[in-house]
Design an enzyme around this catalytic site. Sequence first.
Site: not given
Length: 234
Positions: A75, A103
């Site tokens: 990310d 996530h």
Amino acid sequence: MTFHTGKPGMTRDDLFKINAGIVKDLIVACSKYCPDAYILVISNPVNSTVPIAAEVLKEAGVFNPKKLFGVTTLDVVRAETFVGEIVGAKDPSKLVIPVVGGHSGNTIVPLFSQAKPAVNIPSDKLDALVNRVQFGGDEVVKAKDGAGSATLSMAYAGFRFAEALIKASKGEKGIVEPTFVYLPGVEGGDAIAKAIGCDFFSVPVELGVSTSLILLNFSLLVIESPSRSSLTLD
């Protein structure tokens, strides 16, 4: 570690059904044969597989919250790369953009206001940018047309976090990476856990022998969302 990375049309629930058992079996083995090892979980859905790993380690009596990490670095890499494209950065890796939360989709929260050096993102591009960071994996799966998922970028993210942890474990100071951790077990985590109502959360962590959280001016921290509404944690 062998796990399923996902195919077009698969949901996180589908991945959970496959990967949860794999992670559990691997962590059972870790608890028996290398109970003091650093454990980095990158198998999706990380929001679920890390708590599974923690429960297995607790049951075995060897849970050390400072040695269990969910790898959310992908990310961060996406945030750095996509912002770099917008602001014209020659080397996106020189940008530092914290990404907190989870996530998976909307649980991924890039904190562009905390970027170093500071970046100026045009307001008309912010919503699309946040969405791309959150759902970049879907973009890759569609582009590969069923032939795979974001395996190369995931491998790079895993390498980057593992390398950072190795350097920190050898004594290098000041190494900070966002990672999905058990907040009550990490220095500085109790306040965050109480404020957000979650025990597991991805936050910037200073890695090393004494793992601790970097609080990012926690009392003033504003989490940005695609709608640009805000939640102040204080």
